[in-house]
Design a protein around this motif. Sequence first.
Motif, PDB file in Angstrom:
ATOM      1  N   GLY A   1       0.724  -1.029  -0.095  1.00 42.23           N
ATOM      2  CA  GLY A   1       0.110  -0.011  -0.139  1.00 42.23           C
ATOM      3  C   GLY A   1       0.782   1.096   0.038  1.00 42.23           C
ATOM      4  N   ARG A   2       1.788   1.460   0.810  1.00 41.15           N
ATOM      5  CA  ARG A   2       2.786   2.486   0.732  1.00 41.15           C
ATOM      6  C   ARG A   2       3.622   2.570  -0.522  1.00 41.15           C
ATOM      7  NH1 ARG A   2       6.841   1.978   5.281  1.00 41.15           N
ATOM      8  NH2 ARG A   2       6.825  -0.085   4.942  1.00 41.15           N
ATOM      9  N   ALA A   3       3.573   1.324  -1.357  1.00 36.88           N
ATOM     10  CA  ALA A   3       4.493   1.419  -2.548  1.00 36.88           C
ATOM     11  C   ALA A   3       3.695   2.386  -3.311  1.00 36.88           C
ATOM     12  CB  ALA A   3       4.559  -0.038  -3.218  1.00 36.88           C
ATOM     13  N   VAL A   4       2.417   2.315  -3.440  1.00 38.09           N
ATOM     14  CA  VAL A   4       1.609   3.125  -4.230  1.00 38.09           C
ATOM     15  C   VAL A   4       1.731   4.958  -4.026  1.00 38.09           C
ATOM     16  CG1 VAL A   4      -0.769   3.869  -4.622  1.00 38.09           C
ATOM     17  CG2 VAL A   4      -0.246   1.300  -4.441  1.00 38.09           C
ATOM     18  N   SER A   5       1.795   5.162  -2.803  1.00 36.18           N
ATOM     19  CA  SER A   5       2.236   6.563  -2.255  1.00 36.18           C
ATOM     20  C   SER A   5       3.389   6.939  -2.598  1.00 36.18           C
ATOM     21  CB  SER A   5       1.854   6.867  -0.864  1.00 36.18           C
ATOM     22  OG  SER A   5       0.502   6.502  -0.682  1.00 36.18           O
ATOM     23  N   PHE A   6       4.407   5.987  -2.452  1.00 39.32           N
ATOM     24  CA  PHE A   6       5.797   6.145  -2.705  1.00 39.32           C
ATOM     25  C   PHE A   6       6.161   6.560  -4.088  1.00 39.32           C
ATOM     26  CE2 PHE A   6      10.331   4.864  -3.218  1.00 39.32           C
ATOM     27  CZ  PHE A   6      10.884   5.745  -1.842  1.00 39.32           C
ATOM     28  N   ALA A   7       5.483   5.858  -4.997  1.00 37.08           N
ATOM     29  CA  ALA A   7       5.458   6.045  -6.317  1.00 37.08           C
ATOM     30  C   ALA A   7       5.142   7.526  -6.819  1.00 37.08           C
ATOM     31  CB  ALA A   7       4.813   5.018  -7.126  1.00 37.08           C
ATOM     32  N   ARG A   8       3.889   7.818  -6.152  1.00 34.40           N
ATOM     33  CA  ARG A   8       3.416   9.320  -6.475  1.00 34.40           C
ATOM     34  C   ARG A   8       4.364  10.357  -5.795  1.00 34.40           C
ATOM     35  NH1 ARG A   8      -2.583   9.145  -4.393  1.00 34.40           N
ATOM     36  NH2 ARG A   8      -2.594  11.055  -5.642  1.00 34.40           N
ATOM     37  N   TRP A   9       4.779   9.987  -4.590  1.00 39.35           N
ATOM     38  CA  TRP A   9       5.993  10.936  -3.866  1.00 39.35           C
ATOM     39  C   TRP A   9       6.999  11.256  -4.986  1.00 39.35           C
ATOM     40  CZ3 TRP A   9       5.543   8.089   1.141  1.00 39.35           C
ATOM     41  CH2 TRP A   9       4.267   8.060   1.809  1.00 39.35           C
ATOM     42  N   GLY A  10       7.485   9.989  -5.470  1.00 39.17           N
ATOM     43  CA  GLY A  10       8.650  10.074  -6.299  1.00 39.17           C
ATOM     44  C   GLY A  10       8.615  10.934  -7.582  1.00 39.17           C
ATOM     45  N   LEU A  11       7.166  10.569  -8.274  1.00 37.09           N
ATOM     46  CA  LEU A  11       6.964  11.272  -9.248  1.00 37.09           C
ATOM     47  C   LEU A  11       6.813  12.887  -8.753  1.00 37.09           C
ATOM     48  CD1 LEU A  11       6.052  11.211 -12.136  1.00 37.09           C
ATOM     49  CD2 LEU A  11       3.600  11.052 -11.553  1.00 37.09           C
ATOM     50  N   SER A  12       6.219  13.250  -7.920  1.00 43.28           N
ATOM     51  CA  SER A  12       6.030  14.609  -7.443  1.00 43.28           C
ATOM     52  C   SER A  12       7.544  15.213  -7.414  1.00 43.28           C
ATOM     53  CB  SER A  12       5.255  14.624  -6.373  1.00 43.28           C
ATOM     54  OG  SER A  12       4.069  14.423  -6.478  1.00 43.28           O
ATOM     55  N   ALA A  13       8.465  14.452  -6.567  1.00 39.70           N
ATOM     56  CA  ALA A  13       9.594  14.886  -6.501  1.00 39.70           C
ATOM     57  C   ALA A  13      10.641  15.071  -7.661  1.00 39.70           C
ATOM     58  CB  ALA A  13      10.122  14.224  -5.089  1.00 39.70           C
ATOM     59  N   ARG A  14      10.144  14.509  -8.625  1.00 39.99           N
ATOM     60  CA  ARG A  14      10.890  14.381  -9.972  1.00 39.99           C
ATOM     61  C   ARG A  14      11.914  13.373  -9.845  1.00 39.99           C
ATOM     62  NH1 ARG A  14       9.052  18.926 -12.683  1.00 39.99           N
ATOM     63  NH2 ARG A  14       6.971  19.479 -11.889  1.00 39.99           N
ATOM     64  N   LEU A  15      11.768  12.274  -9.123  1.00 44.04           N
ATOM     65  CA  LEU A  15      12.902  11.221  -9.046  1.00 44.04           C
ATOM     66  C   LEU A  15      12.679  10.208  -9.961  1.00 44.04           C
ATOM     67  CD1 LEU A  15      13.607  11.094  -5.016  1.00 44.04           C
ATOM     68  CD2 LEU A  15      14.716  12.513  -6.665  1.00 44.04           C
ATOM     69  N   CYS A  16      11.500   9.951 -10.564  1.00 43.92           N
ATOM     70  CA  CYS A  16      11.126   8.979 -11.414  1.00 43.92           C
ATOM     71  C   CYS A  16      10.221   9.634 -12.624  1.00 43.92           C
ATOM     72  CB  CYS A  16      10.432   7.805 -10.716  1.00 43.92           C
ATOM     73  SG  CYS A  16       8.819   8.067 -10.144  1.00 43.92           S
ATOM     74  N   PRO A  17      10.084   8.818 -13.675  1.00 51.14           N
ATOM     75  CA  PRO A  17       9.356   9.389 -14.736  1.00 51.14           C
ATOM     76  C   PRO A  17       7.943   8.873 -14.546  1.00 51.14           C
ATOM     77  CG  PRO A  17      10.743   7.758 -15.375  1.00 51.14           C
ATOM     78  CD  PRO A  17      11.170   7.867 -14.274  1.00 51.14           C
ATOM     79  N   ALA A  18       6.947   9.491 -15.109  1.00 51.96           N
ATOM     80  CA  ALA A  18       5.495   9.069 -14.960  1.00 51.96           C
ATOM     81  C   ALA A  18       5.228   7.588 -15.250  1.00 51.96           C
ATOM     82  CB  ALA A  18       4.625   9.878 -15.801  1.00 51.96           C
ATOM     83  N   GLY A  19       5.987   7.005 -16.418  1.00 51.06           N
ATOM     84  CA  GLY A  19       5.579   5.759 -16.671  1.00 51.06           C
ATOM     85  C   GLY A  19       6.252   4.764 -15.445  1.00 51.06           C
ATOM     86  N   THR A  20       7.386   4.890 -15.125  1.00 52.63           N
ATOM     87  CA  THR A  20       7.792   4.190 -13.997  1.00 52.63           C
ATOM     88  C   THR A  20       7.028   4.290 -12.808  1.00 52.63           C
ATOM     89  OG1 THR A  20      10.179   4.679 -14.906  1.00 52.63           O
ATOM     90  CG2 THR A  20       9.780   3.669 -12.769  1.00 52.63           C
ATOM     91  N   ALA A  21       6.463   5.100 -12.570  1.00 51.53           N
ATOM     92  CA  ALA A  21       5.608   5.594 -11.442  1.00 51.53           C
ATOM     93  C   ALA A  21       4.173   4.625 -11.647  1.00 51.53           C
ATOM     94  CB  ALA A  21       5.274   6.980 -11.047  1.00 51.53           C
ATOM     95  N   GLU A  22       3.726   4.727 -12.697  1.00 53.95           N
ATOM     96  CA  GLU A  22       2.552   4.012 -13.115  1.00 53.95           C
ATOM     97  C   GLU A  22       2.726   2.449 -13.073  1.00 53.95           C
ATOM     98  OE1 GLU A  22      -0.753   3.830 -16.539  1.00 53.95           O
ATOM     99  OE2 GLU A  22      -0.021   5.807 -15.881  1.00 53.95           O
ATOM    100  N   ALA A  23       3.780   1.983 -13.633  1.00 50.20           N
ATOM    101  CA  ALA A  23       4.476   0.592 -13.546  1.00 50.20           C
ATOM    102  C   ALA A  23       4.338   0.234 -12.045  1.00 50.20           C
ATOM    103  CB  ALA A  23       5.492   0.378 -14.426  1.00 50.20           C
ATOM    104  N   SER A  24       4.988   0.971 -11.423  1.00 49.72           N
ATOM    105  CA  SER A  24       4.980   0.535  -9.905  1.00 49.72           C
ATOM    106  C   SER A  24       3.747   0.302  -9.129  1.00 49.72           C
ATOM    107  CB  SER A  24       6.113   1.223  -8.965  1.00 49.72           C
ATOM    108  OG  SER A  24       7.221   1.458  -9.966  1.00 49.72           O
ATOM    109  N   ILE A  25       2.798   1.290  -9.401  1.00 49.31           N
ATOM    110  CA  ILE A  25       1.675   1.360  -8.886  1.00 49.31           C
ATOM    111  C   ILE A  25       0.915   0.103  -9.245  1.00 49.31           C
ATOM    112  CG2 ILE A  25      -0.520   2.775  -8.765  1.00 49.31           C
ATOM    113  CD1 ILE A  25       1.160   5.061  -9.069  1.00 49.31           C
ATOM    114  N   LEU A  26       0.816  -0.201 -10.514  1.00 55.95           N
ATOM    115  CA  LEU A  26       0.149  -0.934 -11.084  1.00 55.95           C
ATOM    116  C   LEU A  26       0.818  -2.662 -10.565  1.00 55.95           C
ATOM    117  CD1 LEU A  26      -0.085  -0.230 -14.891  1.00 55.95           C
ATOM    118  CD2 LEU A  26      -2.086  -0.711 -13.304  1.00 55.95           C
ATOM    119  N   ARG A  27       1.973  -2.833 -10.296  1.00 62.58           N
ATOM    120  CA  ARG A  27       2.491  -3.897  -9.719  1.00 62.58           C
ATOM    121  C   ARG A  27       2.272  -3.865  -8.212  1.00 62.58           C
ATOM    122  NH1 ARG A  27       3.919  -8.965  -9.822  1.00 62.58           N
ATOM    123  NH2 ARG A  27       5.548  -9.569  -8.512  1.00 62.58           N
TER     124      ARG A  27
END
Length: 399
Positions: free
Chosen positions: A308-334
């Motif tokens: 569950g935290r991985a979903v938020s962690f992906a969104r935080w990383g995207l907001s902080a510009r530490l990962c691209p949108a595609g990577t964040a979405e793939a992590s959320i789906l996983r």
Amino acid sequence: MTATPRPRATASTRAWRPATEIERALHEAVMDDDRIGYLRALATADLFHYVPKEHKDGGGNAYVPADDSQGIWCLVMRTAGERLPRRPRFVVARTSLAELADTWPGRRYSLHVNPGTPAFMRLTTGALDRRRWRRIVREETAELPTDTRPTRLLTTAAGPRTGPLAHALACGAHLSVANGVLWNEVGDVYDDYGREVGLLRESWGTATAQDWQEQMDALLAGRNSPVEPEFALDIRQELAQANTGAVDADLWRRACTAVLTDMEAPAEADAVVQELIGRVLRYESRFRADGLLPPDGFVRSAVGYDYGRAVSFARWGLSARLCPAGTAEASILRAGELCRKAYGSWEDFSAGYALGRVLRFDTEEFGQWYAKVLEPHRVLTSEPGSPWRTIPWRMPSTV
């Protein structure tokens, strides 16, 4: 304080749909020319403004004024559902009506909220206006703890509400509801660029893209939380399957000791697990009393806390510009896929997430660490518009 004239319906305004309940309330206030109602809707809402990324990275916090089409200097604020699309050179900063009342840069600027939409209102900002803002905020937030944003379910009409991505985002909804942010969005900001950067650096030791990926890999592998809870819960789950029902606590304890003996684990390991079993049993008793578990229920796994935290962690990383949108979405789906494999229902997942959280931080105090998971659970299992009530747990096409 003045408001814009009552708007006339046009083709564009007829096509506009309020993204969330906040924009709906603002629009209704605009249509009724209800300035006080508009301020009441803003009192508990987050307000967002845009600043150049290099300015924010350099420690700047000043508001960036704009000159509107009528030559009026203003500060532009947007509510959560009306934030602008992601732009590389600009980041989002969050504020509130209360904070604006105390930090307003000067009377020469008016406040423009959601310009270009039917939820737009222009507000004057003199000393009497800002005094009124403070009063209304006090009235609307009187029952909230100091510096606490309201626990609320915020759904944007522009985000996914069905399908695998919506399901996966809903697996992160505990934190979204607790923090009062949109749950169904993968965009430029989860909350606030500066806060996301600070959170990742200070609480997660994450300051680079590599740091972020390492932490994400650990979350998706269930390695971020301690191993002992999952060890003990796995053994009880095996016993439950073998005995087709509830497992006696003494049988569970003996089985854990036997497995650790076979593993030639040190005696201290058994002591840790035995103490943990007592904590789990006491938490589950409280969970049943509070509706997190049914009367005869028990938690099958706590790994949902990492997922569950991985979903938020992906969104935080995207907001902080530490990962691209595609990577964040793939992590959320996983993360969503892993949740479906580990649990049988939203309620099952929620109990596992809650146990993982309290075992990690609560120390049986049943304080904010517990309240901030119990309150979202109740919202998500009861509100008609909750994704836990509108999205089925099982998604055969993706599992």
